[in-house]
Motif scaffolding. Structure first.
Motif, mmCIF file in Angstrom:
data_model
loop_
_atom_site.group_PDB
_atom_site.id
_atom_site.type_symbol
_atom_site.label_atom_id
_atom_site.label_comp_id
_atom_site.label_asym_id
_atom_site.label_seq_id
_atom_site.Cartn_x
_atom_site.Cartn_y
_atom_site.Cartn_z
ATOM 1 N N GLU A 22 -3.140 -23.576 -29.849
ATOM 2 C CA GLU A 22 -3.237 -24.494 -28.704
ATOM 3 C C GLU A 22 -4.434 -24.135 -27.822
ATOM 4 O O GLU A 22 -5.189 -25.002 -27.399
ATOM 5 C CB GLU A 22 -1.945 -24.449 -27.892
ATOM 6 C CG GLU A 22 -1.925 -25.429 -26.741
ATOM 7 C CD GLU A 22 -0.610 -25.423 -25.986
ATOM 8 O OE1 GLU A 22 -0.630 -25.809 -24.810
ATOM 9 O OE2 GLU A 22 0.432 -25.037 -26.551
ATOM 10 N N ALA A 23 -4.623 -22.854 -27.569
ATOM 11 C CA ALA A 23 -5.747 -22.407 -26.730
ATOM 12 C C ALA A 23 -7.081 -22.701 -27.398
ATOM 13 O O ALA A 23 -8.035 -23.145 -26.752
ATOM 14 C CB ALA A 23 -5.619 -20.914 -26.437
ATOM 15 N N GLU A 24 -7.155 -22.467 -28.693
ATOM 16 C CA GLU A 24 -8.406 -22.680 -29.424
ATOM 17 C C GLU A 24 -8.746 -24.163 -29.553
ATOM 18 O O GLU A 24 -9.914 -24.522 -29.683
ATOM 19 C CB GLU A 24 -8.336 -21.994 -30.789
ATOM 20 C CG GLU A 24 -8.333 -20.484 -30.652
ATOM 21 C CD GLU A 24 -7.910 -19.723 -31.892
ATOM 22 O OE1 GLU A 24 -8.149 -18.507 -31.934
ATOM 23 O OE2 GLU A 24 -7.341 -20.332 -32.813
ATOM 24 N N ALA A 25 -7.740 -25.040 -29.488
ATOM 25 C CA ALA A 25 -7.967 -26.482 -29.548
ATOM 26 C C ALA A 25 -8.283 -27.067 -28.168
ATOM 27 O O ALA A 25 -8.676 -28.222 -28.056
ATOM 28 C CB ALA A 25 -6.739 -27.176 -30.146
ATOM 29 N N SER A 26 -8.121 -26.263 -27.145
ATOM 30 C CA SER A 26 -8.363 -26.699 -25.767
ATOM 31 C C SER A 26 -9.855 -26.926 -25.524
ATOM 32 O O SER A 26 -10.708 -26.362 -26.204
ATOM 33 C CB SER A 26 -7.837 -25.612 -24.820
ATOM 34 O OG SER A 26 -8.327 -25.797 -23.521
ATOM 35 N N VAL A 30 -13.325 -20.861 -21.584
ATOM 36 C CA VAL A 30 -12.854 -19.512 -21.236
ATOM 37 C C VAL A 30 -11.556 -19.205 -21.967
ATOM 38 O O VAL A 30 -11.380 -18.120 -22.524
ATOM 39 C CB VAL A 30 -12.689 -19.363 -19.708
ATOM 40 C CG1 VAL A 30 -12.045 -18.030 -19.354
ATOM 41 C CG2 VAL A 30 -14.025 -19.526 -19.003
ATOM 42 N N LEU A 31 -10.645 -20.161 -21.993
ATOM 43 C CA LEU A 31 -9.375 -19.979 -22.703
ATOM 44 C C LEU A 31 -9.626 -19.758 -24.195
ATOM 45 O O LEU A 31 -8.993 -18.904 -24.816
ATOM 46 C CB LEU A 31 -8.473 -21.195 -22.481
ATOM 47 C CG LEU A 31 -7.059 -21.122 -23.040
ATOM 48 C CD1 LEU A 31 -6.300 -19.938 -22.458
ATOM 49 C CD2 LEU A 31 -6.321 -22.418 -22.770
ATOM 50 N N GLN A 32 -10.562 -20.500 -24.768
ATOM 51 C CA GLN A 32 -10.913 -20.310 -26.170
ATOM 52 C C GLN A 32 -11.435 -18.895 -26.420
ATOM 53 O O GLN A 32 -11.078 -18.260 -27.403
ATOM 54 C CB GLN A 32 -11.992 -21.315 -26.598
ATOM 55 C CG GLN A 32 -11.528 -22.734 -26.656
ATOM 56 C CD GLN A 32 -12.677 -23.689 -26.914
ATOM 57 O OE1 GLN A 32 -13.834 -23.298 -26.990
ATOM 58 N NE2 GLN A 32 -12.353 -24.968 -27.056
ATOM 59 N N VAL A 34 -10.832 -16.157 -24.606
ATOM 60 C CA VAL A 34 -9.735 -15.193 -24.451
ATOM 61 C C VAL A 34 -8.852 -15.200 -25.695
ATOM 62 O O VAL A 34 -8.441 -14.140 -26.182
ATOM 63 C CB VAL A 34 -8.914 -15.480 -23.172
ATOM 64 C CG1 VAL A 34 -7.658 -14.623 -23.118
ATOM 65 C CG2 VAL A 34 -9.756 -15.259 -21.927
ATOM 66 N N ALA A 35 -8.580 -16.381 -26.227
ATOM 67 C CA ALA A 35 -7.768 -16.478 -27.446
ATOM 68 C C ALA A 35 -8.458 -15.757 -28.606
ATOM 69 O O ALA A 35 -7.804 -15.055 -29.387
ATOM 70 C CB ALA A 35 -7.519 -17.944 -27.806
ATOM 71 N N GLY A 36 -9.759 -15.899 -28.706
ATOM 72 C CA GLY A 36 -10.506 -15.205 -29.752
ATOM 73 C C GLY A 36 -10.435 -13.699 -29.602
ATOM 74 O O GLY A 36 -10.275 -12.964 -30.585
ATOM 75 N N GLU A 37 -10.537 -13.228 -28.353
ATOM 76 C CA GLU A 37 -10.430 -11.782 -28.099
ATOM 77 C C GLU A 37 -9.033 -11.272 -28.439
ATOM 78 O O GLU A 37 -8.873 -10.193 -29.005
ATOM 79 C CB GLU A 37 -10.774 -11.466 -26.643
ATOM 80 C CG GLU A 37 -12.242 -11.571 -26.330
ATOM 81 C CD GLU A 37 -13.079 -10.609 -27.155
ATOM 82 O OE1 GLU A 37 -12.741 -9.410 -27.229
ATOM 83 O OE2 GLU A 37 -14.074 -11.070 -27.751
ATOM 84 N N MET A 38 -8.011 -12.059 -28.089
ATOM 85 C CA MET A 38 -6.647 -11.626 -28.404
ATOM 86 C C MET A 38 -6.438 -11.593 -29.915
ATOM 87 O O MET A 38 -5.832 -10.657 -30.437
ATOM 88 C CB MET A 38 -5.611 -12.523 -27.752
ATOM 89 C CG MET A 38 -4.200 -12.046 -28.020
ATOM 90 S SD MET A 38 -2.988 -12.978 -27.119
ATOM 91 C CE MET A 38 -1.513 -12.127 -27.670
#
Length: 107
Positions: A22-26, A30-32, A34-38
């Motif tokens: 969901e974050a990567e599709a946003s 910035v959210l994308q 952070v999702a990549g880092e996680m």
């Protein structure tokens, strides 16, 4: 909906993967990021004992590799994720609870 026939570790992984997708599709860059880092620090869920205020302990599931200071765990009794700090006595809950990505991004 997550299949109830999955193991605990598989259900936790499915929750995290859904959050990350969901974050990567946003459209939020910035959210994308952070999702990549996680995603980079994810680990297969591993059961750990987490320390809580008042000397309480609970079996939880570590879902990120620790960076020496922090890591994200899943609290199965509560049904949400938490940010913990590393201590001489093991992981210590610091009261940051919610989604896996929300806990991870609070560091």
């Amino acid at each position: 909906m997550i299949d109830a026939g999955l193991s605990v570790a598989e259900r936790i992984t499915a929750l995290i993967m859904a959050e990350l997708a969901e974050a990567e599709a946003s459209s939020d860059v910035v959210l994308q990021r952070v999702a990549g880092e996680m995603r980079r620090v994810l680990r297969p869920p591993k059961e750990v004992t987490v320390n809580f205020s008042g000397g309480l302990t609970q079996k939880c599931w570590s879902v990120t590799r620790g960076d020496g200071d922090y890591r994200v765990v899943y609290l199965p009794v509560a049904g949400y994720f938490a940010l913990v700090v590393e201590s001489d006595f093991g992981p210590l809950d610091i009261g940051v609870h919610g989604s896996a990505l929300g806990c991870f991004s609070s560091v």
